[in-house]
Design a protein around this motif. Structure first.
Motif: not given
Length: 131
Positions: A97-118, A120-126
């Motif tokens: 979604c391009g939104k800025e978010f804060e992550s605690y302890g993990n600087q390699r996180r790619k998504f702000c929420s599980r919803k965005c991750y899901g 993203h996966r649906k978009k790739l699957a399509g």
């Protein structure tokens, strides 16, 4: 015995006082003090729980404990929020979604929420099935 009595007892014990002197000082029955001392021979008086004052029992070969239980640890940290070292917060941008978010302890996180991750996966699957 109250927590305050245990703290005072441990302080007097650390000063090298005997059971009779501790009992007299704290106005407790001698047998109560003797029983406590007998039941807690391993209690290191330098290690008392900062939340409740009980002795912290340390198991050999394990990381040093600062609290007597998880309950005390959680209560202490919840009441001392200003003392938490917040060095591991990272500001990242969500790849979906391009939104800025804060992550605690993990600087390699790619998504702000599980919803965005899901999503993203649906978009790739399509793309895979339609392409």
């Amino acid at each position: 015995m109250k927590n305050q009595d245990i703290i005072k007892l441990n302080d007097l014990r650390q000063q090298g006082k005997g059971a009779a002197e501790i009992a007299e000082t704290l106005n407790l029955p001698l047998n109560t003090v003797k029983s406590y001392l007998r039941r807690h021979p391993e209690a290191d008086t330098s290690r008392v729980c900062p939340q409740c004052g009980k002795p912290v029992v340390q198991k050999e070969g394990r990381k040093e404990k600062k609290f007597c239980s998880d309950k005390c640890r959680n209560q202490w940290w919840n009441s001392h929020q200003s003392e938490i070292k917040k060095e591991a917060y990272y500001t990242l941008v969500c790849q979906f979604c391009g939104k800025e978010f804060e992550s605690y302890g993990n600087q390699r996180r790619k998504f702000c929420s599980r919803k965005c991750y899901g999503n993203h996966r649906k978009k790739l699957a399509g793309k895979v099935f339609s392409g």
